[in-house]
Design an enzyme around this catalytic site. Sequence first.
Site, PDB file in Angstrom:
ATOM      1  N   ASP A  86       0.849  -1.197   0.000  1.00  0.00           N
ATOM      2  CA  ASP A  86       0.000   0.000   0.000  1.00  0.00           C
ATOM      3  C   ASP A  86       0.881   1.242   0.000  1.00  0.00           C
ATOM      4  O   ASP A  86       2.058   1.188   0.354  1.00  0.00           O
ATOM      5  CB  ASP A  86      -0.961   0.023   1.197  1.00  0.00           C
ATOM      6  CG  ASP A  86      -0.250   0.157   2.542  1.00  0.00           C
ATOM      7  OD1 ASP A  86       0.821  -0.463   2.727  1.00  0.00           O
ATOM      8  OD2 ASP A  86      -0.753   0.895   3.419  1.00  0.00           O
ATOM      9  N   GLU A 151       0.040  -0.843   5.877  1.00  0.00           N
ATOM     10  CA  GLU A 151       1.107  -0.250   6.689  1.00  0.00           C
ATOM     11  C   GLU A 151       0.911   1.247   6.857  1.00  0.00           C
ATOM     12  O   GLU A 151       1.099   1.793   7.936  1.00  0.00           O
ATOM     13  CB  GLU A 151       2.481  -0.530   6.056  1.00  0.00           C
ATOM     14  CG  GLU A 151       3.659  -0.299   7.006  1.00  0.00           C
ATOM     15  CD  GLU A 151       4.139   1.149   7.071  1.00  0.00           C
ATOM     16  OE1 GLU A 151       4.862   1.476   8.032  1.00  0.00           O
ATOM     17  OE2 GLU A 151       3.821   1.957   6.180  1.00  0.00           O
TER      18      GLU A 151
HETATM   19  N1  BES Z   1       8.784   3.122   5.436  1.00  0.00           N
HETATM   20  C1  BES Z   1       8.183   4.075   6.298  1.00  0.00           C
HETATM   21  C2  BES Z   1       8.924   4.264   7.604  1.00  0.00           C
HETATM   22  C3  BES Z   1      10.377   4.637   7.480  1.00  0.00           C
HETATM   23  C4  BES Z   1      10.791   5.621   6.603  1.00  0.00           C
HETATM   24  C5  BES Z   1      11.302   4.010   8.274  1.00  0.00           C
HETATM   25  C6  BES Z   1      12.129   5.944   6.495  1.00  0.00           C
HETATM   26  C7  BES Z   1      12.628   4.337   8.197  1.00  0.00           C
HETATM   27  C8  BES Z   1      13.039   5.305   7.290  1.00  0.00           C
HETATM   28  C9  BES Z   1       6.748   3.642   6.584  1.00  0.00           C
HETATM   29  O1  BES Z   1       6.062   3.285   5.420  1.00  0.00           O
HETATM   30  C10 BES Z   1       5.997   4.790   7.179  1.00  0.00           C
HETATM   31  O2  BES Z   1       5.805   5.764   6.489  1.00  0.00           O
HETATM   32  N2  BES Z   1       5.549   4.675   8.424  1.00  0.00           N
HETATM   33  C11 BES Z   1       4.722   5.664   9.034  1.00  0.00           C
HETATM   34  C12 BES Z   1       4.043   5.100  10.245  1.00  0.00           C
HETATM   35  C13 BES Z   1       2.660   4.581  10.053  1.00  0.00           C
HETATM   36  C14 BES Z   1       2.071   4.184  11.373  1.00  0.00           C
HETATM   37  C15 BES Z   1       1.753   5.496   9.306  1.00  0.00           C
HETATM   38  C16 BES Z   1       5.549   6.807   9.529  1.00  0.00           C
HETATM   39  O3  BES Z   1       6.712   6.641   9.903  1.00  0.00           O
HETATM   40  O4  BES Z   1       5.004   7.922   9.535  1.00  0.00           O
HETATM   41 MN    MN Z   2       7.193   2.081   4.236  1.00  0.00          MN
HETATM   42 MN    MN Z   3       5.382   5.176   4.419  1.00  0.00          MN
END
Ligand code: BES
Ligand code: MN
Ligand code: MN
Length: 452
Positions: A86, A151
């Site tokens: 996603d 995710e």
């Molecule tokens: N892949 C990202 C998280 C990430 C980005 C980890 C860069 C390390 C380096 C993930 O898809 C993401 O965007 N996570 C969200 C959290 C989620 C609960 C919406 C975030 O970090 O905002």
């Molecule tokens: Mn991600």
């Molecule tokens: Mn992300």
Amino acid sequence: MTTTLTESCKAAYLEDLKTLLSIPSVSTDPERKSEVRQCAQEVARQMREAGLQNVEIMETPGHPVVYAYYIVDPKKTTALVYGHYDVQPEDPIELWTTPPFEPTIRDGKIFARGATDDKGQFLCHIKAVATILESEGTLPINLKFVIEGEEEIGSPNLAPFLEQHKEKLKSDVLVVSDSAMYAPGQPSLVYGLRGLAYLQIDLTGADSDLHSGVFGGAVPNPALELCKILSQLKDQDEKVTVPGFYDKVEDMSVEERKAYAELEFDPDEFRQSVGVNELTPERGYTALEGRTARPTLEVNGLLSGYTGEGAKTVLPAQAMAKVSCRLVPKQDPAEISQLLEDYIRTLCPASMKCKVTQMHGGHPWITPPDHPKLEAAAKAVRTVFHREPVRIREGGSIPIVTDFQEILGLPGILLGFGLNDENLHAPNEHFRIENFYRGIELSQELFRALAE
Ligand code: BES
Ligand code: MN
Ligand code: MN
């Protein structure tokens, strides 16, 4: 044993990446529910084509999970690869140079929503399987894949899914490529991720918007009152003022701070790369520490009153803010959300009706930077990049990594192929094609190193 890809392989794999990227699998948008499913089907198709033995689309109360495995020998190591198909919404669409779901190549980069987060990255592992099976007919280890579709909305159904399918998902180690390399040509092994606590604040003053001349001076202004509240959530030292916020935060160890200090990092170069006048880390910490290993609070969005062209003399009836905290190990998202809500309520003046909504959160994650499983990844990095990986924590969140650790007992290897300048969640998201191919090579070497 060579892992270099042939030109025809590269071209075919890039085509498959383009196909994935053309599907607008925006999980938060109910109108795209069928596209999200279509994307799951495309992931499944590519998994079957790669030669995985069993590929299933597994239902959840929300978007489906794509599950697959290849078992060579039950006595061998089993790695579980996690990723997400996603993506974030594409808005603001007018800032994209080329349309977000029409993957386009410029300067060796592929531009599309989801290119680096996370379609381009998890696909590396599927293509690594395809490459090894093509040349060797078998894999060095057992593999399981869990590629989810929720995710970006906080994985609301994945922890129950892990509980429910504990036996099926039984493995020895988790592999995630959903983070960044430290710099171009310099992979990193991420040993910590921050957690998240997210709130929405709605303030209401009058029953309706009012003429600011006729009513201003007597009727309170929610936009202003909201700003007063927000301005009190962090102090001059960039510390979060919410009572109890730091109670469970552990100081970075002397060794960890020393290791951070030894990393190549030029704060001024970083400052310029984001175009800001000045960096403002929490007092007593470096920008690198502030961005990855310290908890923080941000205002993610603000809405009130007239925001169109020109001037309108209005006294708004309502004001809204989205506020979130990034959390570090030992901080609990539910507890921090409650502390934040309670504090906001104490700051809210009697003149305002105040509504606070707790939205999704996520747990932080940490593993010892010298965890033995990370050694296999380090070895793979040495083979493909001829250098040591940087060991660092990341500021972003992948809350489900903690659930894999707690529910399935899996140590995590977080080896990303993206870069933080690739506009994830922003217009013109892209992925360096060179890293797509390198990621495929690295994944192959990782599987081999895990076999030893
Ligand atoms: N892949 C990202 C998280 C990430 C980005 C980890 C860069 C390390 C380096 C993930 O898809 C993401 O965007 N996570 C969200 C959290 C989620 C609960 C919406 C975030 O970090 O905002
Ligand atoms: Mn991600
Ligand atoms: Mn992300």
